[in-house]
Motif scaffolding. Structure first.
Motif, short mmCIF file in Angstrom:
data_model
loop_
_atom_site.label_atom_id
_atom_site.label_comp_id
_atom_site.label_asym_id
_atom_site.label_seq_id
_atom_site.Cartn_x
_atom_site.Cartn_y
_atom_site.Cartn_z
N HIS A 320 0.85 -1.20 0.00
CA HIS A 320 0.00 0.00 0.00
C HIS A 320 0.88 1.25 0.00
O HIS A 320 0.62 2.21 -0.74
N LEU A 321 1.92 1.23 0.81
CA LEU A 321 2.86 2.35 0.83
C LEU A 321 3.55 2.50 -0.53
O LEU A 321 3.74 3.61 -1.02
N GLU A 322 3.89 1.37 -1.15
CA GLU A 322 4.51 1.42 -2.48
C GLU A 322 3.57 2.06 -3.49
O GLU A 322 3.99 2.86 -4.34
N PHE A 323 2.28 1.72 -3.40
CA PHE A 323 1.30 2.33 -4.30
C PHE A 323 1.24 3.84 -4.09
O PHE A 323 1.11 4.62 -5.06
N ILE A 324 1.31 4.26 -2.84
CA ILE A 324 1.30 5.70 -2.54
C ILE A 324 2.52 6.38 -3.17
O ILE A 324 2.41 7.44 -3.79
N LEU A 325 3.67 5.74 -3.03
CA LEU A 325 4.90 6.31 -3.60
C LEU A 325 4.80 6.37 -5.13
O LEU A 325 5.24 7.35 -5.76
N ASP A 326 4.25 5.30 -5.73
CA ASP A 326 4.07 5.29 -7.19
C ASP A 326 3.19 6.45 -7.63
O ASP A 326 3.49 7.16 -8.60
N ALA A 327 2.06 6.61 -6.92
CA ALA A 327 1.11 7.66 -7.29
C ALA A 327 1.73 9.05 -7.09
O ALA A 327 1.50 9.96 -7.89
N ARG A 328 2.52 9.21 -6.03
CA ARG A 328 3.16 10.50 -5.78
C ARG A 328 4.14 10.85 -6.90
O ARG A 328 4.25 12.01 -7.32
N ASP A 329 4.86 9.83 -7.36
CA ASP A 329 5.82 10.08 -8.44
C ASP A 329 5.13 10.63 -9.68
O ASP A 329 5.72 11.39 -10.45
#
Length: 658
Positions: A320-329
């Motif tokens: 879930h955190l990885e998805f957040i980081l992906d979306a932020r990028d």
């Protein structure tokens, strides 16, 4: 009539010739195949024994044989025996006559003669698969001669290498005798012939399980489930094998190594520390607390060690955190927000339901709390479901070693979803619209679970055709996205599904940067929502369990007759008070209250119990503790109290469990 036998070890053993002497074989064949004064022509050429005969079975023999088969089908073996003996006497050259006679003798318990007849059947037709199979089975079951049986089983492979059902049956016989390595050969061959047949996958999985090869057993059990559309006994057994194997893997494997490796790689990308800490106070198994919200200087994943499968759920939160980081990028990260305006729209939609709750005796404040829990729960589930299935999809593809634990975890989640949307206790207390939306979203999880692991729990939701159709459409939309998911696309699905479910007015997706600059909007953490719901599922204030209005609706709904509501509610309090107390301490309290009750307990009086300091009891209050303490600590003597509160205690137990 011409009979051919391949010259090999099998033919010499069939004619009981110890040495591979072809001359002796020819003589033995001439002797066996001579009947009615006629001698056959026997020769050997190109590795084959050739026997030439002039006789065929008569039509009369064939007609009588059908009578024998009818008798065998009705298990009248004693009656069939003299008929088949007469048929064989007149027509000994028909292999199937001997095979059926061998089966009759075996059913009647004469295994030695049964083998003799089966050998005769094979002499007349070396390709008689049923005779080969029966010989092998008799040697295994009656003689425990596995090696001897394998000679006959292997002959089936040579005779008809494409007969997968027979191969599977042979494997089952060997497996049931504990010969797992030998059995595997037949199951594997069966799979090669017919790769879509589920039975050998399950059976092969059982062999690996018996050999403590749990990972192979799990994979094969899942394959068997995926290939089984019948939902039959093999399907049920495959599911149980998968559960057992996954549990064994979880117990023997340290998956925190996988967690730590993933955390470190994700930490490098995030440029900020990620901590993983156990916390027994959280109600959910695991939860993600990102730094931007909590201002700690690090991201935190909490997990409750009391829950099972926490490794998988920690990994879930990290993805879930990885998805957040992906979306932020990509500048596409959104937060799920709700304001008082959204809550007001929800309250307006369920205003009539609130009135109904109050009419049924629930205090207005408690009715509002209950509606708030429904509002948070609905929003939390809508937010979680699309993101969760994307997360589980990635975990399944990227971490195959984690699949057994993932399987156990999602299985429990789907089962919980079934309970939450079909339990009468919950359904009766919840608006139909909320139950329906929750069921549809839970069904999406069930469709995804079936897609990943082949386990179909969909029918257990008892969904309407419209609910099931809606869930199918949602899963199809997810399936389109999953092929080439781009960062942040999960938020598109959240919005689409909310609009289709007509609950899009209860929240707003906002750019996270704007939200963190202004905290006027309420930011829903799904984990926080779930935790609050678990703590207080009906939105009731548990600080004052003596208030009759709090539980009146529940008790009226579930009671089978007249009940003393005060006693029932006090019993809920008593169950909570005694929940973590040693039985000996409860027994001490039980005996003290019994002593107080010797002179009677007056409902209008007040009492003190020295074993429960700092508490004053009304009469009904004390009666509730009296009954409950004896039910827990001295149940065998409960009936001697002659207290008419059995129904009250049943309701209290039910309410306490919820």
């Amino acid at each position: 009539m011409i009979i051919y036998h391949k010259i090999d070890n099998f033919i010499f053993s069939l004619f009981n010739i110890q040495s591979e002497d072809e001359g002796k074989l020819i003589e033995a064949a001439k002797q066996f195949y001579s009947f009615q004064g006629m001698e056959p022509t026997v020769s050997i050429s190109e590795g084959l024994l050739k026997i030439e005969l002039n006789e065929k079975a008569s039509n009369q023999a064939n007609q009588e044989f059908r009578k024998v088969l009818d008798l065998c089908n009705s298990r009248q073996f004693e009656a069939a025996k003299p008929l088949i003996e007469s048929i064989i006497k007149d027509s000994p050259q028909v292999s199937e006559f001997h095979r059926v006679y061998g089966q009759i003798l075996s059913e009647l318990g004469d295994q030695e003669e049964a083998q003799n007849e089966l050998i005769d059947a094979l002499k007349w037709d070396p390709n008689n698969e049923w005779a080969l199979l029966m010989m092998g089975n008799i040697l295994v079951k009656e003689k425990n001669d596995i090696d001897g049986a394998l000679k006959y089983y292997d002959q089936i492979l040579e005779t008809n290498p494409e007969e997968n059902i027979t191969l599977n049956n042979i494997g089952a016989v060997l497996m049931n005798q504990g010969r797992f390595l030998e059995a595997q050969k037949y199951f594997q061959k069966s799979i090669e012939i017919q790769p879509e047949f589920p039975n050998p996958y399950y059976a092969l999985g059982r062999c690996h399980s018996a050999l403590k090869q749990h990972s192979k057993a799990f994979d094969l059990a899942i394959t068997a489930a995926k290939k089984n559309n019948q939902r039959d006994e093999i399907y049920t057994s495959s599911l149980q094998l998968a559960l057992d194997s996954a549990t064994a893997i979880r117990e023997e494997r340290d998956e925190f190594e996988t967690v730590e490796d993933y955390k470190l790689r994700l930490q490098d990308r995030a440029g900020i520390e990620i901590r993983i800490e156990d916390d027994i106070s959280i109600q959910t198994a695991a939860k993600l607390e990102i730094d931007e919200k909590y201002k700690r200087g690090y991201h935190l994943v909490k997990f409750n060690p009391k829950h099972s499968n926490v490794e998988h759920l920690i990994m879930h939160e990290l993805v879930h955190l990885e998805f957040i980081l992906d979306a932020r990028d990509n500048g596409e990260n959104f937060l799920f927000t709700s304001s008082q305006e959204h809550k007001s729209k929800f309250d307006k939609s369920f205003a009539k339901y609130r009135v109904k709750l109050i009419k049924n005796g629930l205090a207005p404040e408690k009715a509002d709390n209950f509606l708030t829990s429904l509002f948070d729960g609905l929003n939390g589930q809508l937010y979680n479901t699309p993101i969760d299935i994307f997360i589980e999809d990635l975990l399944y593809k990227r971490h195959p070693n984690l699949r057994p634990t993932q399987f156990l975890s999602i299985f429990n989640i789907v089962k919980d979803g079934i309970k939450a949307t079909t339990s009468k206790d919950i359904v009766n207390l919840t608006p139909a619209k909320v139950v329906s939306v929750s069921k549809i979203l839970n069904l999406v999880n069930a469709f995804h679970f079936k897609d990943l692991f082949g386990v179909d729990l969909i029918q257990q939701f008892k969904a309407t055709p419209l609910e099931k159709k809606q869930a199918e459409e949602f899963f199809e939309e997810f399936s389109e996205y999953r092929q080439d998911k781009q960062p942040g696309e999960e938020y598109e699905i959240i919005q689409h599904w909310a609009e289709d479910l007509e609950i899009d007015t209860y929240f707003e997706l906002k750019d996270e940067k704007k939200v963190y600059k202004s905290q006027s909007a309420k930011v829903n953490s799904p984990e926080d929502v779930l935790e609050s719901i678990e703590k207080d599922p009906y939105g009731l204030d548990q600080k004052n369990p003596d208030n009759e209005a709090e539980m009146k609706t529940f008790i009226e709904t579930h009671s089978k007759g007249d009940v003393n509501m005060a006693v029932a509610m006090y019993m809920v309090e008593a169950l909570k008070y005694f929940s973590n107390m040693p039985q000996e301490d409860i027994k001490k309290i039980a005996f003290e209250i019994a002593h107080i009750g010797i002179t009677g307990i007056n409902p209008s009086s007040n009492y003190k119990v020295s074993s429960i300091p700092g508490k004053s009891f009304s009469g009904y209050h004390l009666l509730a503790y009296y009954y409950t303490s004896w039910a827990l600590a001295v149940p065998e003597m409960l009936s001697q109290l002659q207290m008419p509160f059995d129904e009250e205690f049943r309701l209290a137990t039910l309410l306490n469990e919820n």
